[in-house]
Enzyme design. Sequence first.
Site, PDB file in Angstrom:
ATOM      1  N   GLY A   1      41.470 -11.878  -3.021  1.00  0.00           N
ATOM      2  CA  GLY A   1      41.595 -10.485  -2.590  1.00  0.00           C
ATOM      3  C   GLY A   1      41.101  -9.491  -3.610  1.00  0.00           C
ATOM      4  O   GLY A   1      40.843  -9.837  -4.761  1.00  0.00           O
TER       5      GLY A   1
ATOM      6  N   PRO B   1      48.979  -5.760  -2.596  1.00  0.00           N
ATOM      7  CA  PRO B   1      50.362  -5.554  -3.058  1.00  0.00           C
ATOM      8  C   PRO B   1      51.201  -6.768  -2.667  1.00  0.00           C
ATOM      9  O   PRO B   1      51.355  -7.067  -1.488  1.00  0.00           O
ATOM     10  CB  PRO B   1      50.804  -4.288  -2.319  1.00  0.00           C
ATOM     11  CG  PRO B   1      49.885  -4.182  -1.141  1.00  0.00           C
ATOM     12  CD  PRO B   1      48.612  -4.858  -1.489  1.00  0.00           C
ATOM     13  N   VAL B   2      51.722  -7.440  -3.681  1.00  0.00           N
ATOM     14  CA  VAL B   2      52.239  -8.800  -3.475  1.00  0.00           C
ATOM     15  C   VAL B   2      53.421  -8.853  -2.501  1.00  0.00           C
ATOM     16  O   VAL B   2      53.561  -9.812  -1.749  1.00  0.00           O
ATOM     17  CB  VAL B   2      52.540  -9.471  -4.831  1.00  0.00           C
ATOM     18  CG1 VAL B   2      53.738  -8.856  -5.527  1.00  0.00           C
ATOM     19  CG2 VAL B   2      52.730 -10.962  -4.664  1.00  0.00           C
TER      20      VAL B   2
ATOM     21  N   ASP C   1      37.325 -20.890  -3.266  1.00  0.00           N
ATOM     22  CA  ASP C   1      36.931 -19.469  -3.214  1.00  0.00           C
ATOM     23  C   ASP C   1      35.770 -19.344  -2.231  1.00  0.00           C
ATOM     24  O   ASP C   1      34.973 -20.278  -2.086  1.00  0.00           O
ATOM     25  CB  ASP C   1      36.479 -19.013  -4.612  1.00  0.00           C
ATOM     26  CG  ASP C   1      36.473 -17.491  -4.751  1.00  0.00           C
ATOM     27  OD1 ASP C   1      37.276 -16.977  -5.555  1.00  0.00           O
ATOM     28  OD2 ASP C   1      35.675 -16.820  -4.067  1.00  0.00           O
TER      29      ASP C   1
ATOM     30  N   VAL D   1      42.052 -13.782 -12.012  1.00  0.00           N
ATOM     31  CA  VAL D   1      43.451 -14.216 -11.992  1.00  0.00           C
ATOM     32  C   VAL D   1      43.544 -15.703 -11.622  1.00  0.00           C
ATOM     33  O   VAL D   1      44.201 -16.481 -12.317  1.00  0.00           O
ATOM     34  CB  VAL D   1      44.278 -13.340 -11.018  1.00  0.00           C
ATOM     35  CG1 VAL D   1      45.670 -13.912 -10.804  1.00  0.00           C
ATOM     36  CG2 VAL D   1      44.378 -11.914 -11.553  1.00  0.00           C
TER      37      VAL D   1
ATOM     38  N   ASP E   1      56.801  -8.238 -14.420  1.00  0.00           N
ATOM     39  CA  ASP E   1      57.399  -6.970 -14.846  1.00  0.00           C
ATOM     40  C   ASP E   1      58.658  -7.233 -15.687  1.00  0.00           C
ATOM     41  O   ASP E   1      58.923  -6.531 -16.665  1.00  0.00           O
ATOM     42  CB  ASP E   1      57.765  -6.121 -13.630  1.00  0.00           C
ATOM     43  CG  ASP E   1      56.623  -6.078 -12.630  1.00  0.00           C
ATOM     44  OD1 ASP E   1      55.977  -5.048 -12.486  1.00  0.00           O
ATOM     45  OD2 ASP E   1      56.350  -7.134 -12.005  1.00  0.00           O
TER      46      ASP E   1
ATOM     47  N   ARG F   1      61.194  -7.365 -21.049  1.00  0.00           N
ATOM     48  CA  ARG F   1      61.744  -8.124 -22.184  1.00  0.00           C
ATOM     49  C   ARG F   1      60.886  -7.939 -23.418  1.00  0.00           C
ATOM     50  O   ARG F   1      61.390  -7.814 -24.546  1.00  0.00           O
ATOM     51  CB  ARG F   1      61.845  -9.614 -21.825  1.00  0.00           C
ATOM     52  CG  ARG F   1      62.936  -9.882 -20.820  1.00  0.00           C
ATOM     53  CD  ARG F   1      62.900 -11.303 -20.299  1.00  0.00           C
ATOM     54  NE  ARG F   1      63.776 -11.403 -19.133  1.00  0.00           N
ATOM     55  CZ  ARG F   1      64.619 -12.397 -18.910  1.00  0.00           C
ATOM     56  NH1 ARG F   1      64.697 -13.399 -19.745  1.00  0.00           N
ATOM     57  NH2 ARG F   1      65.379 -12.400 -17.829  1.00  0.00           N
TER      58      ARG F   1
ATOM     59  N   ARG G   1      48.616  -0.394  -6.283  1.00  0.00           N
ATOM     60  CA  ARG G   1      48.551  -1.686  -5.603  1.00  0.00           C
ATOM     61  C   ARG G   1      48.549  -1.492  -4.092  1.00  0.00           C
ATOM     62  O   ARG G   1      47.873  -2.202  -3.362  1.00  0.00           O
ATOM     63  CB  ARG G   1      49.726  -2.562  -6.041  1.00  0.00           C
ATOM     64  CG  ARG G   1      49.661  -2.923  -7.529  1.00  0.00           C
ATOM     65  CD  ARG G   1      50.915  -3.660  -7.963  1.00  0.00           C
ATOM     66  NE  ARG G   1      50.893  -4.036  -9.368  1.00  0.00           N
ATOM     67  CZ  ARG G   1      51.364  -3.278 -10.348  1.00  0.00           C
ATOM     68  NH1 ARG G   1      51.886  -2.087 -10.092  1.00  0.00           N
ATOM     69  NH2 ARG G   1      51.318  -3.697 -11.606  1.00  0.00           N
TER      70      ARG G   1
ATOM     71  N   ALA H   1      59.105  -9.811 -17.552  1.00  0.00           N
ATOM     72  CA  ALA H   1      58.621 -10.256 -18.870  1.00  0.00           C
ATOM     73  C   ALA H   1      58.153  -9.058 -19.694  1.00  0.00           C
ATOM     74  O   ALA H   1      58.373  -8.999 -20.908  1.00  0.00           O
ATOM     75  CB  ALA H   1      57.476 -11.253 -18.695  1.00  0.00           C
ATOM     76  N   ARG H   2      57.514  -8.111 -19.020  1.00  0.00           N
ATOM     77  CA  ARG H   2      57.063  -6.903 -19.737  1.00  0.00           C
ATOM     78  C   ARG H   2      58.255  -6.104 -20.253  1.00  0.00           C
ATOM     79  O   ARG H   2      58.225  -5.564 -21.355  1.00  0.00           O
ATOM     80  CB  ARG H   2      56.217  -6.026 -18.789  1.00  0.00           C
ATOM     81  CG  ARG H   2      54.832  -6.606 -18.538  1.00  0.00           C
ATOM     82  CD  ARG H   2      54.091  -5.853 -17.451  1.00  0.00           C
ATOM     83  NE  ARG H   2      52.696  -6.266 -17.368  1.00  0.00           N
ATOM     84  CZ  ARG H   2      51.938  -6.178 -16.291  1.00  0.00           C
ATOM     85  NH1 ARG H   2      52.446  -5.680 -15.161  1.00  0.00           N
ATOM     86  NH2 ARG H   2      50.686  -6.555 -16.309  1.00  0.00           N
TER      87      ARG H   2
HETATM   88  N1  LIG Z   1      50.996 -10.218  -8.549  1.00  0.00           N
HETATM   89  C1  LIG Z   1      50.580  -9.913  -9.768  1.00  0.00           C
HETATM   90  O1  LIG Z   1      51.389  -9.819 -10.709  1.00  0.00           O
HETATM   91  C2  LIG Z   1      49.125  -9.675  -9.982  1.00  0.00           C
HETATM   92  C3  LIG Z   1      48.614  -9.447 -11.272  1.00  0.00           C
HETATM   93  C4  LIG Z   1      47.234  -9.259 -11.427  1.00  0.00           C
HETATM   94  C5  LIG Z   1      46.405  -9.265 -10.307  1.00  0.00           C
HETATM   95  N2  LIG Z   1      46.935  -9.458  -9.073  1.00  0.00           N
HETATM   96  C6  LIG Z   1      46.122  -9.462  -7.857  1.00  0.00           C
HETATM   97  O2  LIG Z   1      45.417 -10.689  -7.741  1.00  0.00           O
HETATM   98  C7  LIG Z   1      44.279 -10.490  -6.910  1.00  0.00           C
HETATM   99  C8  LIG Z   1      43.033 -11.107  -7.561  1.00  0.00           C
HETATM  100  O3  LIG Z   1      42.698 -10.388  -8.731  1.00  0.00           O
HETATM  101  P1  LIG Z   1      41.404 -10.820  -9.590  1.00  0.00           P
HETATM  102  O4  LIG Z   1      41.407  -9.970 -10.798  1.00  0.00           O
HETATM  103  O5  LIG Z   1      41.352 -12.301  -9.718  1.00  0.00           O
HETATM  104  O6  LIG Z   1      40.232 -10.345  -8.620  1.00  0.00           O
HETATM  105  P2  LIG Z   1      38.744 -10.900  -8.579  1.00  0.00           P
HETATM  106  O7  LIG Z   1      37.930  -9.880  -7.854  1.00  0.00           O
HETATM  107  O8  LIG Z   1      38.311 -11.337  -9.942  1.00  0.00           O
HETATM  108  O9  LIG Z   1      38.852 -12.221  -7.682  1.00  0.00           O
HETATM  109  C9  LIG Z   1      39.170 -12.235  -6.332  1.00  0.00           C
HETATM  110  C10 LIG Z   1      38.573 -13.497  -5.757  1.00  0.00           C
HETATM  111  O10 LIG Z   1      38.978 -13.625  -4.401  1.00  0.00           O
HETATM  112  C11 LIG Z   1      37.902 -14.236  -3.711  1.00  0.00           C
HETATM  113  N3  LIG Z   1      38.041 -14.045  -2.262  1.00  0.00           N
HETATM  114  C12 LIG Z   1      37.889 -12.905  -1.549  1.00  0.00           C
HETATM  115  N4  LIG Z   1      38.085 -13.146  -0.250  1.00  0.00           N
HETATM  116  C13 LIG Z   1      38.379 -14.461  -0.120  1.00  0.00           C
HETATM  117  C14 LIG Z   1      38.690 -15.310   0.977  1.00  0.00           C
HETATM  118  N5  LIG Z   1      38.745 -14.829   2.231  1.00  0.00           N
HETATM  119  N6  LIG Z   1      38.931 -16.627   0.726  1.00  0.00           N
HETATM  120  C15 LIG Z   1      38.870 -17.110  -0.527  1.00  0.00           C
HETATM  121  N7  LIG Z   1      38.580 -16.357  -1.620  1.00  0.00           N
HETATM  122  C16 LIG Z   1      38.347 -15.052  -1.407  1.00  0.00           C
HETATM  123  C17 LIG Z   1      36.666 -13.547  -4.299  1.00  0.00           C
HETATM  124  O11 LIG Z   1      35.475 -14.275  -4.048  1.00  0.00           O
HETATM  125  C18 LIG Z   1      37.035 -13.494  -5.774  1.00  0.00           C
HETATM  126  O12 LIG Z   1      36.544 -14.615  -6.496  1.00  0.00           O
HETATM  127  C19 LIG Z   1      44.180  -8.973  -6.690  1.00  0.00           C
HETATM  128  O13 LIG Z   1      44.725  -8.620  -5.438  1.00  0.00           O
HETATM  129  C20 LIG Z   1      45.023  -8.412  -7.817  1.00  0.00           C
HETATM  130  O14 LIG Z   1      45.521  -7.116  -7.542  1.00  0.00           O
HETATM  131  C21 LIG Z   1      48.262  -9.676  -8.888  1.00  0.00           C
END
Ligand SMILES: NC(=O)c1ccc[n+]([C@@H]2O[C@H](COP(=O)([O-])OP(=O)(O)OC[C@H]3O[C@@H](n4cnc5c(N)ncnc54)[C@H](O)[C@@H]3O)[C@@H](O)[C@H]2O)c1
Length: 317
Positions: free
Chosen positions: A77, A119-120, A33, A12, A146, A151, A86, A148-149
Site C-alpha cells: 500500500g 491507516p492500520v 509484491d 517496510v 507507539d 518507552r 495516515r 515502544a516510542r
Molecule cells: N503500522 C505501522 O506502524 C507502519 C509503519 C510504517 C509504515 N506503515 C505503512 O506500511 C505501508 C508500506 O510502506 P512502505 O514504506 O513499505 O511503502 P512502499 O511504497 O515502499 O512499498 C509499498 C509496496 O506495496 C506494493 N503494492 C502495492 N499494491 C500492491 C498489491 N495490490 N499487491 C501487492 N503489493 C502491492 C508496492 O509495489 C510496493 O512495493 C504504508 O501503508 C505505510 O504507511 C505502517
Amino acid sequence: LPKVSIIGAGDVGASIAYTLQLSGLATEIMLVDVDRDRALGHVMDMNHGLFFTPPAHIAAGDYPDCSGSDLIIVTAGARQRRNETRLDLVQKNVEIIKDVFKRARAFIGSAKILMVTNPVDVMTYVMLKISGLEPNRIFGSGTVLDSARFRYQLSDRCTIDPRNVHAYVIGEHGDSEVLLWSQVRMAGLSMEAFCGACGRGCQGETRGLIEKEVRNSAYHVIEIKGFTNYGVSLAVRRITTAVLRNELSVLTVSTLLDGEYGLHGVCLSVPCILGQGGVERIVTGTLANEEEEGLRRSAGVIGSALHQLEGIVLKER
Ligand SMILES: NC(=O)c1ccc[n+]([C@@H]2O[C@H](COP(=O)([O-])OP(=O)(O)OC[C@H]3O[C@@H](n4cnc5c(N)ncnc54)[C@H](O)[C@@H]3O)[C@@H](O)[C@H]2O)c1
C-alpha cells in the site's frame, strides 16, 4: 516449521523480512509484491547474507506461494508523504487491501494475518470484514510501535534502560492515540515515586514534550528521510515472536472491540494477550478519566472513517 509470508516488499516489507532473517524465527520467509522484481532484488540480497544468519528459505513468489503460512504480514500500500496523515491514505489503500485479499484468499489456510498497511486500524477492520475470518486471527501492528516510542522517550529522558520502563499507548495508531500516563511504571515504581526519588523536578513540562514527541515521531522521521522502516520492523518482529512461539505476551495490537471500554465494531489498539491463536484475550483495566475520554475520541475518529467506507466494503464481501 514456521513460515511467514510478507505481502508488499517495499521499504517496510523488506525491512521486516530482513529483521525476521536476523531473528531466526521463521524457517521460510516468502515475499510477494505486484512489483515482482522489487521482491526478487531484496530476496537475492538477503540470501547473499545467509552465511551470517540462522538458516532460512527466503524467496520471492506469488500468492499461491503463501500456502502453509503460519503468519501473513500485509504491508502492501501507499505510504504517507510529507504532511499527509495516515487517514489520508484510506481510499487508496482500501482498494489495495481488497485486491490483496482477492488474490490471497485461497491460500490463507489457517494463517493469522498481521496488518501493517496504514491507516492500520481501518485496514485491519477492512480485512476482517471482507475475509469474514475470526477476529482473533486478524490484528494490526497498531500502537506496538507507539508504545515502544513512548518507552524510548521515557528511558532517554530518565536515563534508564527502556526494558525497565512499562508504558502503553492505546487507541488509534495515529494522531488521536492515547498515552496511558496513569499506568507508567519505571523500575516497578509509579512515575510519581520514580520522579520523587530522582528529584530533577522536570515531570510537568516533560510530559507535554514526551507526548508531542511520541505522537509526531513518524512525521519527524518522514520529514527527514521520507519513510519509516526500522522501528516498525522491530515492532513486527516482536509481534511475530509472540505468535509463533505462543508467548502470551501483552502487546497493544489493533483488534476488533466488542464491548471492551464500552466500544463496539471498531478496530483499535488495547493491551492484548498474543499467542499462537492470535489475539487470545483483550486485557481491560481501569483508565484515568481523561484516558478513557481520549480512547472514546480515538474510536470516534476511526469510526467515522469506517462509516464512510462501510457501504463499499460490505457490499463487496
Ligand atoms: N503500522 C505501522 O506502524 C507502519 C509503519 C510504517 C509504515 N506503515 C505503512 O506500511 C505501508 C508500506 O510502506 P512502505 O514504506 O513499505 O511503502 P512502499 O511504497 O515502499 O512499498 C509499498 C509496496 O506495496 C506494493 N503494492 C502495492 N499494491 C500492491 C498489491 N495490490 N499487491 C501487492 N503489493 C502491492 C508496492 O509495489 C510496493 O512495493 C504504508 O501503508 C505505510 O504507511 C505502517
